[in-house]
Design a protein around this motif. Sequence first.
Motif, PDB file in Angstrom:
ATOM      1  N   ASP A  29     -20.929  10.342  30.811  1.00 43.98           N
ATOM      2  CA  ASP A  29     -20.820   9.262  30.303  1.00 43.98           C
ATOM      3  C   ASP A  29     -22.209   8.448  29.669  1.00 43.98           C
ATOM      4  N   THR A  30     -22.193   8.376  28.391  1.00 40.68           N
ATOM      5  CA  THR A  30     -23.569   8.090  27.576  1.00 40.68           C
ATOM      6  C   THR A  30     -23.402   6.679  26.973  1.00 40.68           C
ATOM      7  N   LEU A  31     -24.421   5.816  26.996  1.00 38.86           N
ATOM      8  CA  LEU A  31     -24.544   4.506  26.268  1.00 38.86           C
ATOM      9  C   LEU A  31     -25.568   4.700  25.216  1.00 38.86           C
ATOM     10  N   ASP A  32     -25.260   4.543  23.955  1.00 37.30           N
ATOM     11  CA  ASP A  32     -26.226   4.451  22.793  1.00 37.30           C
ATOM     12  C   ASP A  32     -26.474   2.943  22.449  1.00 37.30           C
ATOM     13  N   MET A  33     -27.672   2.590  23.186  1.00 38.76           N
ATOM     14  CA  MET A  33     -27.857   1.146  22.912  1.00 38.76           C
ATOM     15  C   MET A  33     -28.571   0.690  21.479  1.00 38.76           C
ATOM     16  N   GLY A  34     -27.975  -0.066  20.727  1.00 37.12           N
ATOM     17  CA  GLY A  34     -28.578  -0.212  19.330  1.00 37.12           C
ATOM     18  C   GLY A  34     -28.199   0.861  18.472  1.00 37.12           C
ATOM     19  N   CYS A  35     -27.151   1.223  18.438  1.00 38.27           N
ATOM     20  CA  CYS A  35     -26.703   2.601  17.867  1.00 38.27           C
ATOM     21  C   CYS A  35     -26.733   2.501  16.119  1.00 38.27           C
ATOM     22  N   SER A  36     -26.708   1.309  15.695  1.00 42.00           N
ATOM     23  CA  SER A  36     -26.658   1.198  14.153  1.00 42.00           C
ATOM     24  C   SER A  36     -25.442   1.986  13.728  1.00 42.00           C
ATOM     25  N   ASN A  37     -25.886   2.767  12.569  1.00 42.05           N
ATOM     26  CA  ASN A  37     -24.575   3.570  12.147  1.00 42.05           C
ATOM     27  C   ASN A  37     -23.791   4.735  12.807  1.00 42.05           C
ATOM     28  N   GLY A  38     -24.670   4.991  13.787  1.00 42.65           N
ATOM     29  CA  GLY A  38     -24.228   6.195  14.852  1.00 42.65           C
ATOM     30  C   GLY A  38     -25.098   7.502  14.755  1.00 42.65           C
ATOM     31  N   ARG A  39     -26.192   7.590  14.234  1.00 47.63           N
ATOM     32  CA  ARG A  39     -26.844   8.865  14.340  1.00 47.63           C
ATOM     33  C   ARG A  39     -26.980   9.526  15.496  1.00 47.63           C
ATOM     34  N   ASN A  40     -27.345   8.831  16.511  1.00 46.81           N
ATOM     35  CA  ASN A  40     -27.542   9.521  17.798  1.00 46.81           C
ATOM     36  C   ASN A  40     -26.152   9.639  18.618  1.00 46.81           C
ATOM     37  N   ALA A  41     -24.922   8.739  18.461  1.00 44.85           N
ATOM     38  CA  ALA A  41     -23.743   8.815  18.920  1.00 44.85           C
ATOM     39  C   ALA A  41     -23.177   9.908  18.440  1.00 44.85           C
ATOM     40  N   LEU A  42     -23.169  10.106  17.124  1.00 43.13           N
ATOM     41  CA  LEU A  42     -22.329  11.236  16.608  1.00 43.13           C
ATOM     42  C   LEU A  42     -22.866  12.596  17.017  1.00 43.13           C
ATOM     43  N   TYR A  43     -24.243  12.750  17.049  1.00 47.03           N
ATOM     44  CA  TYR A  43     -25.010  13.877  17.860  1.00 47.03           C
ATOM     45  C   TYR A  43     -24.505  14.193  19.181  1.00 47.03           C
ATOM     46  N   LEU A  44     -24.483  13.076  20.047  1.00 48.74           N
ATOM     47  CA  LEU A  44     -23.988  13.312  21.379  1.00 48.74           C
ATOM     48  C   LEU A  44     -22.782  13.544  21.502  1.00 48.74           C
ATOM     49  N   GLY A  45     -21.863  12.955  20.680  1.00 51.71           N
ATOM     50  CA  GLY A  45     -20.477  13.136  20.800  1.00 51.71           C
ATOM     51  C   GLY A  45     -19.957  14.726  20.470  1.00 51.71           C
ATOM     52  N   GLN A  46     -20.703  15.198  19.455  1.00 51.79           N
ATOM     53  CA  GLN A  46     -20.758  16.767  19.229  1.00 51.79           C
ATOM     54  C   GLN A  46     -21.008  17.698  20.078  1.00 51.79           C
ATOM     55  N   LEU A  47     -22.001  17.174  21.107  1.00 52.87           N
ATOM     56  CA  LEU A  47     -22.478  18.146  22.345  1.00 52.87           C
ATOM     57  C   LEU A  47     -21.493  17.800  23.600  1.00 52.87           C
ATOM     58  N   GLY A  48     -20.529  16.835  23.287  1.00 50.92           N
ATOM     59  CA  GLY A  48     -19.523  16.868  24.536  1.00 50.92           C
ATOM     60  C   GLY A  48     -19.707  15.489  25.386  1.00 50.92           C
ATOM     61  N   PHE A  49     -20.814  14.678  25.024  1.00 52.73           N
ATOM     62  CA  PHE A  49     -21.260  13.494  25.909  1.00 52.73           C
ATOM     63  C   PHE A  49     -20.051  12.602  25.653  1.00 52.73           C
ATOM     64  N   ASN A  50     -19.506  11.826  26.463  1.00 53.88           N
ATOM     65  CA  ASN A  50     -18.702  10.660  26.296  1.00 53.88           C
ATOM     66  C   ASN A  50     -19.660   9.475  25.872  1.00 53.88           C
ATOM     67  N   VAL A  51     -19.473   8.962  24.698  1.00 54.14           N
ATOM     68  CA  VAL A  51     -20.362   7.998  24.411  1.00 54.14           C
ATOM     69  C   VAL A  51     -19.823   6.451  23.983  1.00 54.14           C
ATOM     70  N   ASN A  52     -20.542   5.590  24.651  1.00 54.51           N
ATOM     71  CA  ASN A  52     -20.135   4.264  24.164  1.00 54.51           C
ATOM     72  C   ASN A  52     -21.266   3.772  23.347  1.00 54.51           C
ATOM     73  N   ALA A  53     -21.237   3.384  22.223  1.00 49.53           N
ATOM     74  CA  ALA A  53     -22.279   3.095  21.155  1.00 49.53           C
ATOM     75  C   ALA A  53     -22.039   1.342  20.966  1.00 49.53           C
ATOM     76  N   ILE A  54     -23.069   0.812  21.179  1.00 53.64           N
ATOM     77  CA  ILE A  54     -22.758  -0.627  20.781  1.00 53.64           C
ATOM     78  C   ILE A  54     -24.131  -0.961  20.124  1.00 53.64           C
ATOM     79  N   ASP A  55     -23.694  -1.957  19.126  1.00 52.63           N
ATOM     80  CA  ASP A  55     -24.911  -2.447  18.320  1.00 52.63           C
ATOM     81  C   ASP A  55     -24.356  -4.091  17.882  1.00 52.63           C
ATOM     82  N   ILE A  56     -25.368  -4.817  17.548  1.00 50.74           N
ATOM     83  CA  ILE A  56     -24.896  -6.342  17.323  1.00 50.74           C
ATOM     84  C   ILE A  56     -24.207  -6.455  15.766  1.00 50.74           C
TER      85      ILE A  56
END
Length: 188
Positions: A29-56
């Motif tokens: 279970d992973t948090l991407d803080m300040g994910c913007s458009n999701g460049r890191n979240a998408l990468y992590l998600g493809q590796l099998g991480f469960n990602v909560n991506a947050i941004d204002i």
Amino acid sequence: MIVDLNSRYGLNPAHSEVVEACKIIEPCDTLDMGCSNGRNALYLGQLGFNVNAIDINSGAIDTLQSIIIEEKMDNIKAQVHDINSASLGKDYGFISCTVTLMFINPANVDAILADMHKRTLPGGYNLIVCAMSTEEHPCPVPFPFTLKAGQLREAYAGWELIKYNEDVGTMHNGAKLQFATMLARKPG
């Protein structure tokens, strides 16, 4: 196999420190803080991480939501969240916060770091990359917040520092900028 979703959707590649961290961190279970458009979240998600991506930025979250739907990635949840609130709400094995802290209210930094500590599971990891401003290298960009020399190391006293540096780098526009880069593991 990892498809280059970032290129497909016109996003920058995943941050190099996220890519490096994933060589030692197992999907969790992973948090991407300040994910913007999701460049890191998408990468992590493809590796099998469960990602909560947050941004204002709701526009950025909408963009990421549409990619998640298009790619049928049910292991990524994107939501609008103000990091300044210092209330992450659940526990994670990995919290990634790359080039995000410098955009927050300086008065909230200690509370945000304390919440990251609290919300990291024992044995879990925090990755932080943040601009610095020091006497030798004053920050040329007027970010709301920059780290001082040693500040991030002090904030993570008692954690295992897997990687820590305060190196000067060159930004894409040629500006020299000092960054603190840290991957730390919470005691188990």
